[in-house]
Write an enzyme that holds these catalytic residues in place. Structure first.
Site, PDB file in Angstrom:
ATOM      1  N   ARG A 125       0.912  -1.158   0.000  1.00 47.18           N
ATOM      2  CA  ARG A 125       0.000   0.000   0.000  1.00 47.18           C
ATOM      3  C   ARG A 125       0.930   1.182   0.000  1.00 47.18           C
ATOM      4  O   ARG A 125       1.678   1.395   0.950  1.00 47.18           O
ATOM      5  CB  ARG A 125      -0.889  -0.032   1.247  1.00 47.18           C
ATOM      6  CG  ARG A 125      -1.711   1.234   1.468  1.00 47.18           C
ATOM      7  CD  ARG A 125      -2.773   1.435   0.384  1.00 47.18           C
ATOM      8  NE  ARG A 125      -3.641   2.587   0.692  1.00 47.18           N
ATOM      9  CZ  ARG A 125      -3.421   3.823   0.257  1.00 47.18           C
ATOM     10  NH1 ARG A 125      -2.380   4.087  -0.511  1.00 47.18           N
ATOM     11  NH2 ARG A 125      -4.241   4.799   0.583  1.00 47.18           N
ATOM     12  N   HIS A 128       1.851   7.187   1.645  1.00 49.46           N
ATOM     13  CA  HIS A 128       0.759   8.154   1.542  1.00 49.46           C
ATOM     14  C   HIS A 128       0.499   8.760   2.922  1.00 49.46           C
ATOM     15  O   HIS A 128       1.086   8.342   3.919  1.00 49.46           O
ATOM     16  CB  HIS A 128      -0.523   7.465   1.042  1.00 49.46           C
ATOM     17  CG  HIS A 128      -1.113   6.514   2.042  1.00 49.46           C
ATOM     18  ND1 HIS A 128      -0.611   5.249   2.255  1.00 49.46           N
ATOM     19  CD2 HIS A 128      -2.135   6.653   2.925  1.00 49.46           C
ATOM     20  CE1 HIS A 128      -1.308   4.650   3.212  1.00 49.46           C
ATOM     21  NE2 HIS A 128      -2.240   5.471   3.644  1.00 49.46           N
ATOM     22  N   HIS A 130      -2.955  11.071   5.108  1.00 52.02           N
ATOM     23  CA  HIS A 130      -4.327  11.586   5.002  1.00 52.02           C
ATOM     24  C   HIS A 130      -4.641  12.506   6.152  1.00 52.02           C
ATOM     25  O   HIS A 130      -3.860  12.638   7.089  1.00 52.02           O
ATOM     26  CB  HIS A 130      -5.372  10.478   4.887  1.00 52.02           C
ATOM     27  CG  HIS A 130      -4.954   9.164   5.435  1.00 52.02           C
ATOM     28  ND1 HIS A 130      -4.956   8.875   6.749  1.00 52.02           N
ATOM     29  CD2 HIS A 130      -4.481   8.052   4.792  1.00 52.02           C
ATOM     30  CE1 HIS A 130      -4.525   7.638   6.923  1.00 52.02           C
ATOM     31  NE2 HIS A 130      -4.224   7.106   5.774  1.00 52.02           N
ATOM     32  N   GLU A 134      -5.259   7.072  11.518  1.00 54.08           N
ATOM     33  CA  GLU A 134      -5.526   5.707  11.050  1.00 54.08           C
ATOM     34  C   GLU A 134      -5.168   4.714  12.149  1.00 54.08           C
ATOM     35  O   GLU A 134      -4.029   4.638  12.581  1.00 54.08           O
ATOM     36  CB  GLU A 134      -4.678   5.428   9.797  1.00 54.08           C
ATOM     37  CG  GLU A 134      -4.688   3.974   9.360  1.00 54.08           C
ATOM     38  CD  GLU A 134      -3.911   3.747   8.066  1.00 54.08           C
ATOM     39  OE1 GLU A 134      -3.892   4.652   7.211  1.00 54.08           O
ATOM     40  OE2 GLU A 134      -3.309   2.662   7.916  1.00 54.08           O
ATOM     41  N   HIS A 173       2.953   7.261   5.857  1.00 57.78           N
ATOM     42  CA  HIS A 173       3.200   5.861   6.210  1.00 57.78           C
ATOM     43  C   HIS A 173       3.068   4.951   4.996  1.00 57.78           C
ATOM     44  O   HIS A 173       2.595   5.376   3.938  1.00 57.78           O
ATOM     45  CB  HIS A 173       2.237   5.427   7.321  1.00 57.78           C
ATOM     46  CG  HIS A 173       0.800   5.750   7.040  1.00 57.78           C
ATOM     47  ND1 HIS A 173       0.242   6.965   7.364  1.00 57.78           N
ATOM     48  CD2 HIS A 173      -0.194   5.030   6.457  1.00 57.78           C
ATOM     49  CE1 HIS A 173      -1.026   6.987   6.999  1.00 57.78           C
ATOM     50  NE2 HIS A 173      -1.327   5.817   6.432  1.00 57.78           N
ATOM     51  N   GLU A 196     -10.618   5.409   1.759  1.00 60.93           N
ATOM     52  CA  GLU A 196      -9.318   4.895   1.335  1.00 60.93           C
ATOM     53  C   GLU A 196      -9.003   5.319  -0.105  1.00 60.93           C
ATOM     54  O   GLU A 196      -7.868   5.240  -0.562  1.00 60.93           O
ATOM     55  CB  GLU A 196      -9.314   3.362   1.473  1.00 60.93           C
ATOM     56  CG  GLU A 196      -7.976   2.684   1.297  1.00 60.93           C
ATOM     57  CD  GLU A 196      -6.919   3.051   2.324  1.00 60.93           C
ATOM     58  OE1 GLU A 196      -7.271   3.375   3.478  1.00 60.93           O
ATOM     59  OE2 GLU A 196      -5.721   3.022   1.970  1.00 60.93           O
TER      60      GLU A 196
HETATM   61 MN    MN Z   1      -3.197   5.194   5.469  1.00 63.20          MN
END
Ligand code: MN
Ligand code: MN
Length: 418
Positions: A125, A128, A130, A134, A173, A196
């Site tokens: 993943r 990124h 946000h 999280e 992360h 997401e």
């Molecule tokens: Mn994340």
């Protein structure tokens, strides 16, 4: 508007009710276990009236029998408190997939949005960040997580089933599935509208920055960036990382580690409550110091046993059902009472301060994780309240004998026997 006298006549005629059998009519009054007027529940209906000629989705109806046949104590129209990752479409890419349940699908869940993600071995993943914090619980396999804080403190760790991570809002992360079979986990964002599909991706930023700015920023020629991806990767297939110790060594020399680890071994923690009926394990900012906006309780209930009647005074409860079968009734003013059945992969939601219990209705252990948008876990147990109120007050209020009230548990048990 209908004149009141004729409305009364109609109600009287309905109560005399030719449609009710003698047996059903005997139940049709406000009595213990059948409190409502007009009465609600199967016990008040004839077989013919209760029947459902259909059409219906039989498989789905069988999943939640409490919807098709609510207990007679249920009443009112509470907002939908059930959802499931099984009704959410997956976004599948090389390296893994994800699906989510946000307020777009589950409007009541304003405090938490849930994401279920799978990363195969080596699946990444991408890097990124946000705007929301999280929190996540690992449900399968192994994952390597990385993060950096606002002071350049670095973090990398490997997590396994039962472990948590927490990344404060805005901190960057990455996640990667590692051997032997990658991982699966559930993420909770501390905002029910978070998605997401709406995260700030490092590939997007690189691709959408003028090449001369990239060159100036990193102090290398523009040509060094000639092969960067022009579309974002989100989830992609990577190579499995080397030993954790090597990654630790690579990231720590400059500013050192983060002050509080971003991971926590919840399923290995000492239970706050444990008896022959099950156990409760907690992670909040008192023991998982990094987790300043999300608290969680991992609850194990033995077959037939029950997570006792209680509520949470400081936060709504977002539930993810990991194992076994459960039945919950949620109570609110009105009165409103809604009973719901849960299977693994399902999601439940209990608004702040609404009363509830969770019963193990299967024949194996029930395991669920309850997630709260708060820094500290808090609950009020009904039995604890009743046992620590002057007995005369409780006796008069509920028409109970002194002998009965004296038997109430003096210490909250958390989980009560079958
Ligand atoms: Mn994340
Ligand atoms: Mn609860």
């Amino acid at each position: 508007m209908m004149p009141s006298f004729s409305r009364r006549k109609i109600l009287a005629a309905g109560a005399a009710g030719g449609a009710l059998t003698a047996t059903a009519a005997a139940h049709a009054a406000g009595v213990f276990g059948n409190p409502d007027l007009p009465p609600q529940g199967q016990m008040n209906a004839t077989a013919g009236a209760f029947a459902d000629p259909g059409p219906q989705n039989a498989v789905m109806e069988a999943q939640i029998p409490a919807f098709a046949n609510p207990p007679a104590t249920d009443v009112g129209g509470m907002a939908q408190l059930w959802s499931s990752f099984s009704i959410a479409p997956k976004r599948v890419q090389a390296g893994g997939w994800a699906r989510q349940v946000t307020t777009a699908d589950f409007p009541i869940s304003t405090t938490i949005a849930g994401v279920n993600m799978r990363l195969g071995p080596g699946g990444i993943r991408e890097l990124h960040w946000h705007q929301q914090a999280e929190w996540a619980i690992m449900t399968y396999g192994h994952c390597r997580v990385t993060a950096v804080d606002q002071n350049g403190h670095a973090f990398v760790d490997d997590v396994a089933a039962g472990d948590l991570w927490y990344f404060p809002a805005g901190l960057p992360h990455s996640l990667q599935g590692i051997g032997p079979d990658g991982c699966e986990f559930v993420i909770c964002f501390d905002n029910g509208a978070a998605s997401e599909d709406n995260t700030l991706l490092v590939t997007d930023w690189f691709a959408h920055t003028p090449p001369e700015v990239l060159a100036k920023n990193f102090g290398v020629p523009q040509s060094a960036f000639a092969n960067i991806p022009l579309q974002d990767r989100w989830i992609f297939q990577g190579k499995e990382p080397g030993p954790l110790a090597a990654d630790v060594q690579a990231i720590l020399p400059d500013a050192g580690p983060v002050p509080n680890p971003f991971t926590f071994h919840l399923s290995a923690s000492t239970p706050v409550k444990q008896n022959s009926n099950g156990m409760i394990q907690l992670a909040d900012s008192t023991n998982f110091k990094a987790a300043i906006t999300v608290a969680a309780a991992l609850v194990t209930v033995k077959p037939g046993a029950m997570r006792e009647m209680h509520w949470h005074p400081n936060a709504a409860e977002w539930q993810y059902y990991i194992k076994g079968k459960a039945r919950m009734t949620v109570f609110n003013t009105g009165p409103q009472a809604a009973t719901i059945d849960f299977n693994p992969g399902d999601i439940g939601y209990v608004p702040k301060s609404f009363g509830h219990y969770v019963e193990n209705t299967g024949n194996e252990d029930l395991v669920l994780v309850a997630v709260f948008r708060t820094d500290k876990y808090a609950e009020v147990a009904l039995a604890d309240w009743m046992a620590h109120t002057p007995p005369a007050m409780v006796e008069q209020t509920l028409n109970l004998s002194a002998e009965t009230v004296a038997k109430f548990a003096r210490r909250p048990q958390g989980i009560v026997p079958a």
